[in-house]
Design a protein around this motif. Structure first.
Motif, PDB file in Angstrom:
ATOM      1  N   LEU A   1      -3.879  -2.221  -5.398  1.00  0.00           N
ATOM      2  CA  LEU A   1      -3.127  -1.041  -4.966  1.00  0.00           C
ATOM      3  C   LEU A   1      -2.279  -0.482  -6.107  1.00  0.00           C
ATOM      4  O   LEU A   1      -2.228   0.727  -6.315  1.00  0.00           O
TER       5      LEU A   1
ATOM      6  N   CYS B   1      -0.613   3.092  -6.197  1.00  0.00           N
ATOM      7  CA  CYS B   1       0.194   2.918  -4.985  1.00  0.00           C
ATOM      8  C   CYS B   1       1.390   2.021  -5.278  1.00  0.00           C
ATOM      9  O   CYS B   1       1.435   1.331  -6.289  1.00  0.00           O
TER      10      CYS B   1
ATOM     11  N   PRO C   1       2.759  -1.122  -3.625  1.00  0.00           N
ATOM     12  CA  PRO C   1       2.526  -2.115  -2.579  1.00  0.00           C
ATOM     13  C   PRO C   1       3.810  -2.822  -2.158  1.00  0.00           C
ATOM     14  O   PRO C   1       4.688  -3.099  -2.976  1.00  0.00           O
TER      15      PRO C   1
ATOM     16  N   ILE D   1      -9.072   0.460  -1.088  1.00  0.00           N
ATOM     17  CA  ILE D   1      -8.386   1.551  -1.795  1.00  0.00           C
ATOM     18  C   ILE D   1      -8.878   2.902  -1.287  1.00  0.00           C
ATOM     19  O   ILE D   1      -8.081   3.812  -1.025  1.00  0.00           O
TER      20      ILE D   1
ATOM     21  N   VAL E   1      -7.300   3.518   2.088  1.00  0.00           N
ATOM     22  CA  VAL E   1      -5.864   3.780   1.946  1.00  0.00           C
ATOM     23  C   VAL E   1      -5.626   5.234   1.563  1.00  0.00           C
ATOM     24  O   VAL E   1      -4.779   5.915   2.143  1.00  0.00           O
TER      25      VAL E   1
END
Length: 147
Positions: A42, A47, A49, A132, A135
């Motif tokens: 991530l 991202c 996390p 991923i 997400v």
């Protein structure tokens, strides 16, 4: 959403353009190796996390922090993932459509529990690139750096 400390609402971390902050992704799993692998993947995808080893830790975090997407295991020690999901969406309603289950449980009962939540799920073992991809589909207004 604007944060009003007395209303119990969490302030949104999003800037007006919706792109200046990385999507915050809560990973809830009692398997440390899965949490580590997802956190690395991530982060590399752009991202932020957040990790919780169980349902209680996840709820504590959800009460304090805004989360864009939640990834959770169905079978964990303590609180089951479907139970966590229902409490989590009471705290942060956007997670009703911005969550992803993962499970190694291949029973019909597990399928029914997850399907009743109305969100996508992946079976363990899963490909990190698939997580991923999902997400970034779930995070509103977000696109992967690799997309």
């Amino acid at each position: 959403m604007t944060g009003n400390p007395t209303s119990g609402e969490l302030p949104s971390r999003r800037a007006d353009d919706g792109q200046s902050t990385p999507p915050r992704v809560l990973v809830v799993d009692d398997e440390p190796s899965i949490c580590r692998a997802l956190a690395i993947a991530l982060r590399r995808a752009g991202c932020e996390p957040l990790i919780a080893p169980d349902g209680e830790a996840a709820l504590e975090l959800l009460r304090r922090e805004h989360v864009d997407v939640m990834i959770l295991d169905l079978r964990m020690i303590g609180m089951r993932g479907d139970s966590l999901f229902h409490v989590a969406i009471a705290i942060q309603p956007q997670l009703q459509r911005q969550s992803l289950f993962m499970t190694g449980d291949v029973t019909e009962r597990a399928d029914n529990l997850i399907r009743s939540c109305g969100v996508p799920y992946l079976r363990k073992p899963f490909a990190l690139n698939e997580v991923i991809r999902i997400v970034f589909e779930l995070a509103p207004g977000r696109r992967s750096a690799s997309a």
